[in-house]
Design a protein around this motif. Structure first.
Motif: not given
Ligand code: MG
Ligand code: DO4
Length: 293
Positions: A186, A168, A259-260, A149, A147, A86
């Motif tokens: 990514k 991530d 998510g970060t 997460e 990242e 996400a």
């Molecule tokens: Mg991320």
């Protein structure tokens, strides 16, 4: 209060096995319960109850998680699962992305406030490294960050059965040049790390607060440290998992990075050899080094 249950994969003498830790005790899952792969465990009618039963029936092993980790025998806690992610679930991520983006900034603003979250495909199992493994910096990028997460582990039934930590890895200049380059920023070899263990979700909840910390060191120098909490997320875990499952099938289960909320300042980029530590007290520390080329 009972100690949390943590599931992990490790390299035994000639084979890969699943272990279960409760407090200081380590159990061999196959001997106690008959399942010996993550996919087999996830496809059970009630994976959490199966873990609990395995945990009640101990042939304890003369091992510790620390020893497994130090000897490089702790493996990524996945076998055949896809990894999804996400994005823009924290204000920090929205602001950093709007600043880095050459003209696409408004997309991030809109997705942060929209009803539908941003979800993207992150990695196949072969692109994922575990504790102590090396994560990769793209050779065609000049601005790269990890990242940190929280990752949800979702069974084929859609039930959230556990949590682990994830990295991530992201190329900020590639994503910043054009949001349509997101898959290249990514998804590449060793672009994702997961581990060290799966914390089992024994009581189902809509959301949970985890403190997450990341520190990066270069030789004996600390070059970045930051922290956040999943309490700061704009979205709930249940909401993200629900969107992921819509019109989708995950016969082996799936990981979903949430998510970060930690992004180093704009003048920071990872260098080969950097040591990245991502930590949540209930899960442990995921340590990786960065490589390039
Ligand atoms: Mg991320
Ligand atoms: O929107 C691009 C990716 C966002 C992301 O990976 C994050 O917020 O963690």
């Amino acid at each position: 209060m009972t100690e949390p249950l943590r599931l992990f994969r490790y390299q035994a003498r000639n084979e890969i096995r699943l272990g279960l830790a409760r407090g200081g005790q380590i159990l061999d899952v196959a001997e106690a319960s008959g399942f010996n792969s993550l996919s087999a465990w996830l496809s059970l009618p009630d994976p959490v109850e199966a873990c609990r039963r395995a945990g009640d029936n101990p042939p304890a092993l003369p091992l510790s998680l620390a020893e497994l980790e130090v000897s490089g025998r702790l493996l990524p806690p996945l076998d055949r699962q896809e990894v999804w992610a996400a994005g823009v679930t924290y204000l920090r991520s929205k602001v950093a992305r709007m600043e880095e983006s050459a003209g696409g900034g408004t997309f991030y603003d809109r997705v942060y406030d929209a009803e539908r979250p941003e979800l993207f495909f992150k990695a196949t199992p072969s692109r994922v490294v575990g504790p102590g493994g090396s994560v990769r910096i793209r050779t065609d990028s000049r601005w790269n960050v990890p990242e940190p997460e929280l990752a949800l582990l979702i069974a084929p039934s859609g039930r959230r059965v556990g949590y682990t930590l994830g990295n991530d890895m992201s190329s900020r200049d590639i994503e910043g040049a054009n949001p349509l380059y997101l898959p290249q920023a990514k998804v590449y070899r060793e672009s994702c790390a997961l581990g060290p263990v799966i914390l089992i979700e024994e009581e189902p909840r809509e959301h949970r607060d985890f403190s997450i910390r990341m520190s990066i060191s270069r030789g004996d120098r600390s070059v970045f440290a930051g922290e956040t909490s999943t309490a700061r997320m704009k979205r709930r875990f249940a909401e993200l998992a629900d969107y992921l499952m819509r019109d989708n099938l995950f016969p082996e289960g799936a990981f979903l990075l949430t998510g970060t909320g930690i992004i180093p300042p704009d003048d920071f980029t990872l260098e080969p050899g950097d040591r990245i530590e991502i930590e949540a007290p209930e899960i442990g520390t995921l340590m990786n080094h960065a490589v390039c080329g």
